[in-house]
Scaffold this motif. Structure first.
Motif, PDB file in Angstrom:
ATOM      1  N   PRO A  62       7.118  -0.962  -2.730  1.00  0.00           N
ATOM      2  CA  PRO A  62       5.966  -0.085  -2.478  1.00  0.00           C
ATOM      3  C   PRO A  62       5.671   0.834  -3.663  1.00  0.00           C
ATOM      4  O   PRO A  62       6.577   1.412  -4.259  1.00  0.00           O
ATOM      5  CB  PRO A  62       6.408   0.728  -1.244  1.00  0.00           C
ATOM      6  CG  PRO A  62       7.402  -0.163  -0.564  1.00  0.00           C
ATOM      7  CD  PRO A  62       8.125  -0.885  -1.659  1.00  0.00           C
ATOM      8  N   ASN A  63       4.387   0.927  -4.015  1.00  0.00           N
ATOM      9  CA  ASN A  63       3.905   1.793  -5.091  1.00  0.00           C
ATOM     10  C   ASN A  63       4.348   1.360  -6.490  1.00  0.00           C
ATOM     11  O   ASN A  63       4.103   2.072  -7.466  1.00  0.00           O
ATOM     12  CB  ASN A  63       4.328   3.247  -4.871  1.00  0.00           C
ATOM     13  CG  ASN A  63       3.849   3.812  -3.550  1.00  0.00           C
ATOM     14  OD1 ASN A  63       2.707   3.558  -3.137  1.00  0.00           O
ATOM     15  ND2 ASN A  63       4.708   4.549  -2.864  1.00  0.00           N
ATOM     16  N   ARG A  64       4.999   0.211  -6.589  1.00  0.00           N
ATOM     17  CA  ARG A  64       5.413  -0.295  -7.899  1.00  0.00           C
ATOM     18  C   ARG A  64       4.918  -1.709  -8.157  1.00  0.00           C
ATOM     19  O   ARG A  64       4.671  -2.080  -9.290  1.00  0.00           O
ATOM     20  CB  ARG A  64       6.940  -0.279  -8.022  1.00  0.00           C
ATOM     21  CG  ARG A  64       7.550   1.094  -8.238  1.00  0.00           C
ATOM     22  CD  ARG A  64       9.010   0.969  -8.615  1.00  0.00           C
ATOM     23  NE  ARG A  64       9.207   0.201  -9.844  1.00  0.00           N
ATOM     24  CZ  ARG A  64      10.400  -0.196 -10.282  1.00  0.00           C
ATOM     25  NH1 ARG A  64      11.494   0.073  -9.575  1.00  0.00           N
ATOM     26  NH2 ARG A  64      10.510  -0.872 -11.410  1.00  0.00           N
ATOM     27  N   GLY A  65       4.800  -2.504  -7.118  1.00  0.00           N
ATOM     28  CA  GLY A  65       4.404  -3.889  -7.294  1.00  0.00           C
ATOM     29  C   GLY A  65       5.606  -4.813  -7.277  1.00  0.00           C
ATOM     30  O   GLY A  65       6.624  -4.525  -6.635  1.00  0.00           O
ATOM     31  N   PHE A  66       5.525  -5.917  -7.993  1.00  0.00           N
ATOM     32  CA  PHE A  66       6.606  -6.897  -8.028  1.00  0.00           C
ATOM     33  C   PHE A  66       7.592  -6.570  -9.142  1.00  0.00           C
ATOM     34  O   PHE A  66       7.202  -6.296 -10.272  1.00  0.00           O
ATOM     35  CB  PHE A  66       6.047  -8.306  -8.249  1.00  0.00           C
ATOM     36  CG  PHE A  66       5.268  -8.850  -7.081  1.00  0.00           C
ATOM     37  CD1 PHE A  66       5.929  -9.426  -6.000  1.00  0.00           C
ATOM     38  CD2 PHE A  66       3.886  -8.777  -7.056  1.00  0.00           C
ATOM     39  CE1 PHE A  66       5.225  -9.933  -4.919  1.00  0.00           C
ATOM     40  CE2 PHE A  66       3.170  -9.277  -5.991  1.00  0.00           C
ATOM     41  CZ  PHE A  66       3.841  -9.854  -4.912  1.00  0.00           C
TER      42      PHE A  66
END
Length: 208
Positions: A62-66
């Protein structure tokens, strides 16, 4: 069809980046940058990332991506043991012709003649692909493919050590011999030993 081709190209690119150490554990994958570098839209990139997430090579944060996921001894043990059992099932459900046996022999020679760690690693996995490709259970083969994607991630960087392949090479030869003799139980036993040798080596490299 074009989207499928692009997705597979993106997937191969990302795996190559991971294997070469350019995408390290914990690093966020920049979708926009990747789109510009490869000259493709975000859609096949997201599809490739979703496949790699299913294989547990990356994870969505969450809030960072992959991000590239951390390796662990527990997961390595679970995956290697599962792959070993699934490959045994695939071998037991396969019929081998003389041409199949010859293909395994040729691939083993390619493995031994590969001069770079990445090429040798790819050749080893190609050997196992040939070993199970005649299995009629397509679901089993798809699960194997997904799990082996994760194993490639575990093993990248270990190929510089000659001991990593010494026992594996001998066991591959024994597997081919057993199949040529139509001795599937022996081939299955050696196959399990083959994966356990690799697991033991990988576990020694991991700290958690």
């Amino acid at each position: 069809m074009q989207t499928l081709i692009l997705r597979n190209q993106v997937k191969s690119h990302l795996l190559g980046q991971i294997q070469n150490g350019k995408l390290q554990v914990g690093r966020t994958i920049n979708l926009a940058l990747l789109s510009r570098q490869l000259g493709v839209s975000v859609t096949p990139i997201r599809e490739a990332l979703s496949q790699l997430e299913q294989s547990r090579v990356i994870c969505a944060v969450p809030n960072r991506g992959f991000v590239v996921t951390q390796l662990s001894k527990k997961e390595a043990k679970n995956i290697y043991e599962t792959v070993a059992q699934l490959e045994i099932m695939a071998v037991e459900g396969s019929q081998y012709t003389d041409s199949d046996i010859e293909a395994l022999r040729r691939q083993q020679i390619r493995l031994q003649q590969s001069h770079t760690p990445l090429k040798r690693l790819e050749a080893r996995f190609d050997f196992h692909h040939i070993l199970v490709r005649n299995c009629a259970n397509t679901v089993l083969l798809q699960i194997l493919e997904d799990l082996k994607t994760r194993l490639l991630f575990y093993e990248q960087g270990y190929g510089n050590d000659a001991s990593f392949y010494e026992n594996v090479d001998n066991q591959n030869e024994a597997i081919i011999h057993a199949i040529a003799e139509n001795n599937v139980p022996t081939a299955a036993l050696i196959l399990k030993m083959n994966w356990m040798v690799v697991l033991e080596y990988v576990e020694k490299q991991l700290t958690t």
